[in-house]
Design a protein around this motif. Structure first.
Motif, PDB file in Angstrom:
ATOM      1  N   THR A  45       6.470   3.953  -0.732  1.00 52.10           N
ATOM      2  CA  THR A  45       6.482   2.496  -0.523  1.00 52.10           C
ATOM      3  C   THR A  45       6.379   1.764  -1.861  1.00 52.10           C
ATOM      4  O   THR A  45       6.975   0.699  -2.046  1.00 52.10           O
ATOM      5  N   ARG A  46       5.665   2.393  -2.808  1.00 54.74           N
ATOM      6  CA  ARG A  46       5.562   1.776  -4.148  1.00 54.74           C
ATOM      7  C   ARG A  46       6.932   1.721  -4.816  1.00 54.74           C
ATOM      8  O   ARG A  46       7.284   0.724  -5.458  1.00 54.74           O
ATOM      9  N   CYS A  63       7.709   3.871  11.270  1.00 53.26           N
ATOM     10  CA  CYS A  63       7.457   2.590  10.587  1.00 53.26           C
ATOM     11  C   CYS A  63       6.709   1.606  11.493  1.00 53.26           C
ATOM     12  O   CYS A  63       6.950   0.391  11.447  1.00 53.26           O
ATOM     13  N   GLN A  92      11.062   7.957   4.440  1.00 53.48           N
ATOM     14  CA  GLN A  92      10.464   8.611   3.269  1.00 53.48           C
ATOM     15  C   GLN A  92      10.744   7.808   1.994  1.00 53.48           C
ATOM     16  O   GLN A  92      10.636   6.599   1.987  1.00 53.48           O
ATOM     17  N   SER A 132       1.588   8.134  -1.278  1.00 51.57           N
ATOM     18  CA  SER A 132       2.254   9.137  -2.113  1.00 51.57           C
ATOM     19  C   SER A 132       3.409   8.573  -2.946  1.00 51.57           C
ATOM     20  O   SER A 132       4.132   9.333  -3.589  1.00 51.57           O
ATOM     21  N   THR A 166       0.862  -1.185   0.000  1.00 52.68           N
ATOM     22  CA  THR A 166       0.000   0.000   0.000  1.00 52.68           C
ATOM     23  C   THR A 166       0.893   1.228   0.000  1.00 52.68           C
ATOM     24  O   THR A 166       1.967   1.224   0.619  1.00 52.68           O
ATOM     25  N   SER A 167       0.449   2.274  -0.700  1.00 55.78           N
ATOM     26  CA  SER A 167       1.269   3.489  -0.793  1.00 55.78           C
ATOM     27  C   SER A 167       0.364   4.674  -1.084  1.00 55.78           C
ATOM     28  O   SER A 167      -0.416   4.637  -2.036  1.00 55.78           O
ATOM     29  N   HIS A 183       6.887   5.845  16.835  1.00 52.53           N
ATOM     30  CA  HIS A 183       5.871   5.494  15.840  1.00 52.53           C
ATOM     31  C   HIS A 183       6.476   5.239  14.457  1.00 52.53           C
ATOM     32  O   HIS A 183       5.765   4.914  13.513  1.00 52.53           O
ATOM     33  N   TRP A 216       3.203   1.844   4.259  1.00 54.44           N
ATOM     34  CA  TRP A 216       3.532   3.077   4.951  1.00 54.44           C
ATOM     35  C   TRP A 216       2.836   3.031   6.299  1.00 54.44           C
ATOM     36  O   TRP A 216       2.083   2.071   6.577  1.00 54.44           O
ATOM     37  N   SER A 217       3.088   4.019   7.156  1.00 51.19           N
ATOM     38  CA  SER A 217       2.499   4.039   8.498  1.00 51.19           C
ATOM     39  C   SER A 217       1.639   5.274   8.657  1.00 51.19           C
ATOM     40  O   SER A 217       1.930   6.332   8.104  1.00 51.19           O
ATOM     41  N   TRP A 250       7.244  11.854  12.903  1.00 50.37           N
ATOM     42  CA  TRP A 250       5.992  11.485  13.581  1.00 50.37           C
ATOM     43  C   TRP A 250       6.261  10.863  14.950  1.00 50.37           C
ATOM     44  O   TRP A 250       5.338  10.388  15.614  1.00 50.37           O
ATOM     45  N   ALA A 287       0.090   7.457  14.407  1.00 52.75           N
ATOM     46  CA  ALA A 287       0.866   6.897  15.520  1.00 52.75           C
ATOM     47  C   ALA A 287       1.281   5.454  15.245  1.00 52.75           C
ATOM     48  O   ALA A 287       1.110   4.562  16.083  1.00 52.75           O
ATOM     49  N   GLY A 288       1.845   5.251  14.058  1.00 52.57           N
ATOM     50  CA  GLY A 288       2.448   3.955  13.737  1.00 52.57           C
ATOM     51  C   GLY A 288       1.455   2.852  13.445  1.00 52.57           C
ATOM     52  O   GLY A 288       1.783   1.671  13.605  1.00 52.57           O
ATOM     53  N   GLY A 320       8.425   5.313   6.347  1.00 48.40           N
ATOM     54  CA  GLY A 320       7.813   6.139   7.383  1.00 48.40           C
ATOM     55  C   GLY A 320       8.637   7.386   7.567  1.00 48.40           C
ATOM     56  O   GLY A 320       9.551   7.659   6.769  1.00 48.40           O
ATOM     57  N   GLU A 321       8.308   8.144   8.600  1.00 47.97           N
ATOM     58  CA  GLU A 321       9.059   9.380   8.883  1.00 47.97           C
ATOM     59  C   GLU A 321       9.256   9.497  10.378  1.00 47.97           C
ATOM     60  O   GLU A 321       8.283   9.399  11.140  1.00 47.97           O
TER      61      GLU A 321
HETATM   62  C1  FMN Z   1      -1.695  11.298   8.306  1.00 46.75           C
HETATM   63  C2  FMN Z   1      -0.299  10.733   8.295  1.00 46.75           C
HETATM   64  C3  FMN Z   1       0.151  10.072   9.417  1.00 46.75           C
HETATM   65  C4  FMN Z   1       1.456   9.535   9.439  1.00 46.75           C
HETATM   66  N1  FMN Z   1       1.888   8.863  10.562  1.00 46.75           N
HETATM   67  C5  FMN Z   1       3.123   8.270  10.555  1.00 46.75           C
HETATM   68  C6  FMN Z   1       3.555   7.499  11.649  1.00 46.75           C
HETATM   69  O1  FMN Z   1       2.889   7.323  12.658  1.00 46.75           O
HETATM   70  N2  FMN Z   1       4.772   6.889  11.571  1.00 46.75           N
HETATM   71  C7  FMN Z   1       5.582   7.023  10.478  1.00 46.75           C
HETATM   72  O2  FMN Z   1       6.661   6.453  10.451  1.00 46.75           O
HETATM   73  N3  FMN Z   1       5.186   7.777   9.412  1.00 46.75           N
HETATM   74  C8  FMN Z   1       3.981   8.393   9.425  1.00 46.75           C
HETATM   75  N4  FMN Z   1       3.562   9.117   8.340  1.00 46.75           N
HETATM   76  C9  FMN Z   1       4.503   9.302   7.210  1.00 46.75           C
HETATM   77  C10 FMN Z   1       4.327   8.293   6.090  1.00 46.75           C
HETATM   78  O3  FMN Z   1       4.224   6.969   6.575  1.00 46.75           O
HETATM   79  C11 FMN Z   1       5.537   8.402   5.163  1.00 46.75           C
HETATM   80  O4  FMN Z   1       5.555   9.664   4.551  1.00 46.75           O
HETATM   81  C12 FMN Z   1       5.578   7.314   4.118  1.00 46.75           C
HETATM   82  O5  FMN Z   1       6.831   7.311   3.480  1.00 46.75           O
HETATM   83  C13 FMN Z   1       4.488   7.492   3.086  1.00 46.75           C
HETATM   84  O6  FMN Z   1       4.590   6.418   2.218  1.00 46.75           O
HETATM   85  P1  FMN Z   1       3.874   6.399   0.798  1.00 46.75           P
HETATM   86  O7  FMN Z   1       4.529   7.470  -0.049  1.00 46.75           O
HETATM   87  O8  FMN Z   1       4.130   5.033   0.296  1.00 46.75           O
HETATM   88  O9  FMN Z   1       2.426   6.704   1.021  1.00 46.75           O
HETATM   89  C14 FMN Z   1       2.295   9.677   8.320  1.00 46.75           C
HETATM   90  C15 FMN Z   1       1.810  10.346   7.179  1.00 46.75           C
HETATM   91  C16 FMN Z   1       0.532  10.850   7.165  1.00 46.75           C
HETATM   92  C17 FMN Z   1       0.037  11.551   5.919  1.00 46.75           C
END
Ligand code: FMN
Length: 160
Positions: free
Chosen positions: A14-15, A104, A125, A11, A8-9, A102, A60-61, A98, A64-65, A94-95
């Motif tokens: 993760t893709r 990843c 990221q 933005s 799942t991704s 939390h 992605w996460s 956050w 809160a993880g 993840g980032e």
């Molecule tokens: C609403 C929201 C909540 C998030 N919460 C977390 C989190 O709890 N832990 C974390 O590691 N990243 C968190 N992130 C960051 C995303 O997981 C991160 O940007 C990830 O790389 C997005 O992956 P994607 O581009 O595959 O969607 C959050 C992002 C959003 C938009």
């Protein structure tokens, strides 16, 4: 080997990792069943779920993880179809902004749920440059090598 690779991704981060893992698996002559769980279901893209040697799940996460609902739905479908497979490897992005605790979190939760015997791959990221490309390649090589060894152990155990 037959590998089911589901991700799942929101933005694209993760893709990107999923594509790199897929490319490396296919370059090593493994067959990959690809499921983008945001737009497709297990039943649509993988009618013969059992019979895969390895299940690779990427997420992605969020919040809160936690695990995004699309991946939760896919996991429920997978467990309905084949129970909890033994050979599940988990990756994700993840980032840390956050919160370290939390970071990843979904990757850790999914790995714990399946009691995964494999190391997790966690990327901050989007994957950047040679360093992350090398990490993804090394992780994929590691799980491909380990799954072969673990399956051999299973066979030996069954033969006893
Ligand atoms: C609403 C929201 C909540 C998030 N919460 C977390 C989190 O709890 N832990 C974390 O590691 N990243 C968190 N992130 C960051 C995303 O997981 C991160 O940007 C990830 O790389 C997005 O992956 P994607 O581009 O595959 O969607 C959050 C992002 C959003 C938009």
């Amino acid at each position: 080997m037959r590998i089911l690779l589901a991700h799942t991704s929101l933005s694209g981060n993760t893709r990107d990792v999923a594509h790199a893992i897929r490319a490396h698996c296919e370059a090593s002559a493994h067959a990959v069943t690809w499921v983008d769980v945001d737009t497709r279901t297990l039943a649509q893209d993988c009618p013969h779920v059992a019979g895969h040697h390895l299940y690779v799940l990427g997420s992605w996460s969020i919040n809160a993880g936690r695990t995004p609902p699309e991946m939760k739905r896919f996991i429920a479908d997978l467990v309905d179809a084949v129970g909890k497979p033994e050979h599940v490897a988990v990756f994700g992005t993840g980032e840390t902004q956050w919160g370290e605790e939390h970071y990843c979190g979904a990757v850790r939760r999914i790995a714990r749920f399946f009691d995964s015997p494999y190391p997790r791959l966690e990327i901050e990221q989007m994957p950047h440059g040679h360093r992350d490309a090398a990490r993804i390649r090394a992780w994929t090589d590691h799980i491909l090598t380990s799954v072969g060894t673990l399956h051999e152990d299973d066979q030996r155990h069954l033969a006893r």
